[in-house]
Scaffold this motif. Structure first.
Motif, PDB file in Angstrom:
ATOM      1  N   ALA A  19       0.857  -1.189   0.000  1.00 44.04           N
ATOM      2  CA  ALA A  19       0.000   0.000   0.000  1.00 44.04           C
ATOM      3  C   ALA A  19       0.886   1.229   0.000  1.00 44.04           C
ATOM      4  CB  ALA A  19      -0.924   0.016   1.212  1.00 44.04           C
ATOM      5  N   ALA A  20       0.395   2.298  -0.597  1.00 45.26           N
ATOM      6  CA  ALA A  20       1.197   3.513  -0.680  1.00 45.26           C
ATOM      7  C   ALA A  20       0.310   4.746  -0.767  1.00 45.26           C
ATOM      8  CB  ALA A  20       2.132   3.458  -1.891  1.00 45.26           C
ATOM      9  N   THR A  21       0.902   5.881  -0.409  1.00 37.17           N
ATOM     10  CA  THR A  21       0.193   7.146  -0.429  1.00 37.17           C
ATOM     11  C   THR A  21       1.056   8.230  -1.064  1.00 37.17           C
ATOM     12  OG1 THR A  21       1.010   7.593   1.807  1.00 37.17           O
ATOM     13  CG2 THR A  21      -1.205   6.659   1.612  1.00 37.17           C
ATOM     14  N   ALA A  22       0.394   9.188  -1.676  1.00 34.67           N
ATOM     15  CA  ALA A  22       1.058  10.371  -2.220  1.00 34.67           C
ATOM     16  C   ALA A  22       0.214  11.579  -1.842  1.00 34.67           C
ATOM     17  CB  ALA A  22       1.197  10.268  -3.736  1.00 34.67           C
ATOM     18  N   GLY A 166      -4.446  14.244  -2.118  1.00 35.65           N
ATOM     19  CA  GLY A 166      -3.723  13.004  -1.862  1.00 35.65           C
ATOM     20  C   GLY A 166      -4.359  11.820  -2.547  1.00 35.65           C
ATOM     21  N   ALA A 167      -3.601  10.747  -2.614  1.00 34.36           N
ATOM     22  CA  ALA A 167      -4.086   9.487  -3.186  1.00 34.36           C
ATOM     23  C   ALA A 167      -3.553   8.327  -2.363  1.00 34.36           C
ATOM     24  CB  ALA A 167      -3.629   9.350  -4.638  1.00 34.36           C
ATOM     25  N   GLY A 168      -4.333   7.268  -2.319  1.00 33.35           N
ATOM     26  CA  GLY A 168      -3.917   6.061  -1.632  1.00 33.35           C
ATOM     27  C   GLY A 168      -4.282   4.856  -2.460  1.00 33.35           C
ATOM     28  N   ALA A 169      -3.414   3.849  -2.467  1.00 32.49           N
ATOM     29  CA  ALA A 169      -3.667   2.629  -3.236  1.00 32.49           C
ATOM     30  C   ALA A 169      -3.159   1.423  -2.467  1.00 32.49           C
ATOM     31  CB  ALA A 169      -2.986   2.700  -4.606  1.00 32.49           C
ATOM     32  N   SER A 170      -3.827   0.300  -2.648  1.00 37.31           N
ATOM     33  CA  SER A 170      -3.407  -0.949  -2.036  1.00 37.31           C
ATOM     34  C   SER A 170      -3.403  -2.049  -3.081  1.00 37.31           C
ATOM     35  CB  SER A 170      -4.342  -1.338  -0.884  1.00 37.31           C
ATOM     36  OG  SER A 170      -5.663  -1.556  -1.365  1.00 37.31           O
ATOM     37  N   VAL A 171      -2.599  -3.075  -2.835  1.00 44.65           N
ATOM     38  CA  VAL A 171      -2.540  -4.251  -3.702  1.00 44.65           C
ATOM     39  C   VAL A 171      -3.030  -5.443  -2.906  1.00 44.65           C
ATOM     40  CG1 VAL A 171      -1.095  -5.723  -5.146  1.00 44.65           C
ATOM     41  CG2 VAL A 171      -0.568  -3.278  -4.943  1.00 44.65           C
TER      42      VAL A 171
END
Length: 338
Positions: A19-22, A166-171
């Motif tokens: 998971a990551a955020t920007a 902001g943005a957040g994504a997970s795998v």
């Protein structure tokens, strides 16, 4: 497996293997700034428009999540994402860059958990091996679309909220190391007749209460089931209304660690954010940037993230419509998986 009318329990809980955020500069300057993966020094992100900058946020978070998961984008079956822009263009254009089969969704600020729930269902049932779930928002794009042109500099009432850049994504994967997605409750639309786009917290609070009460009822859970129950975008005004509604319904919210992402992400004493944060990126960045680290470090074990969304559009507002709202809940448990 279906539980009750609107909840799922995942017999084979998917694992968040990355998971990551920007985020933008305001979010980086807030109390959770150190927990975000990538912080851009300005809201333009080197792009010509705010909209292009928002797309870049989504691309950056997704690519970083894939890198942390050790998964090549070509191996991913589906990208489940959405945002607040007209026809969810930020996510759709990011999907063009990512070249991952795409399921575009719109749940306003509830999109982060809607996407995570749907992604978990796809993986749990064997319909996908890898799924990326993500969303984004940008303060300047939202302001000019839903309220006033960004350059106008209009004053805002204390009930207004500050859209997260902001943005957040997970795998998600069927197995691996990381926290597990164990349950989800899909919300239903609740509309209390509020029409003021500067009072989103009050509009969304009843939907959050409805989904949380439904989740606990359909799974027959006790108040101590979760270390934390956290809403996505209620901020100070909506959070207090939710507490009052729970009290009216005799729901034991006083026995639950009940917080809100929109309150945590900014320092309201030092940052001019009115009632607090909101936007698709609010619950996404707090969950994937801060809360997952709390799970990994053993400070939390089981959490329920309840992303809240106001399903209005500029057109519905111009036609005098009230604001229909929704909330989706996803349970995430710590542990290292396989």
């Amino acid at each position: 497996m279906l539980v009750g009318r609107q909840s799922w329990i995942f017999d084979k809980p998917p694992v968040i293997i990355g998971a990551a955020t920007a985020v933008g500069p305001d979010e980086a300057a807030g109390p959770l700034g150190k927990h975000f993966d990538i912080a851009f020094p300005d809201n333009r992100l080197g792009e010509k428009t705010w909209e292009k900058a928002e797309k870049k946020l989504m691309e950056t978070a997704a690519e970083e999540a894939l890198k942390k998961a050790g998964v090549d984008g070509q191996s991913v079956n589906f990208f489940v994402g959405g945002d607040l822009m007209n026809q969810i263009i930020s996510s759709s254009f990011a999907a063009r860059t990512l070249e991952i089969p795409y399921l575009g969704i719109f749940g306003a600020c509830s999109t982060a958990m809607e996407g995570l729930a749907l992604g978990a269902m796809l993986v749990s049932t064997g319909s996908a091996q890898y799924v990326v779930a993500g969303t984004c928002s940008h303060n300047c794009t939202v302001e000019k679309q839903f309220r006033y042109p960004t350059e106008y500099g209009s004053q805002k009432p204390p009930t207004a909220q500050f859209t997260v850049t902001g943005a957040g994504a997970s795998v998600l994967a069927p197995q691996g190391k990381g926290p597990r997605v164990t349950r989800a409750t899909i919300g239903k639309v609740v509309d209390m007749g509020i029409k003021d786009p500067f009072n989103m917290g009050a509009a969304m609070a009843p939907a959050a209460v409805n989904t949380i009460e439904t989740h606990f009822r359909e799974f027959n859970l006790q108040p101590d089931e979760y270390d934390l129950v956290i809403t996505g975008d209620l901020a100070t005004v909506g959070h207090q209304i939710a507490v009052e509604l729970f009290a009216q319904h005799a729901f034991p919210i006083d026995k639950i660690n009940f917080q809100d992402c929109g309150i945590l992400i900014y320092d309201r004493e030092k940052q001019d954010v009115q009632a607090g944060g909101s936007g698709c990126g609010c619950s996404a960045t707090v969950t994937y940037g801060y809360l997952l680290k709390q799970l990994a470090e053993g400070k939390l074990n089981k959490i329920l993230v309840v992303a809240t969304g106001a399903l209005l559009s500029p057109l519905s507002y111009q036609q005098g419509e009230s604001i229909p709202c929704i909330a989706h809940a996803v349970a995430i448990e710590g542990g290292r998986g396989d």
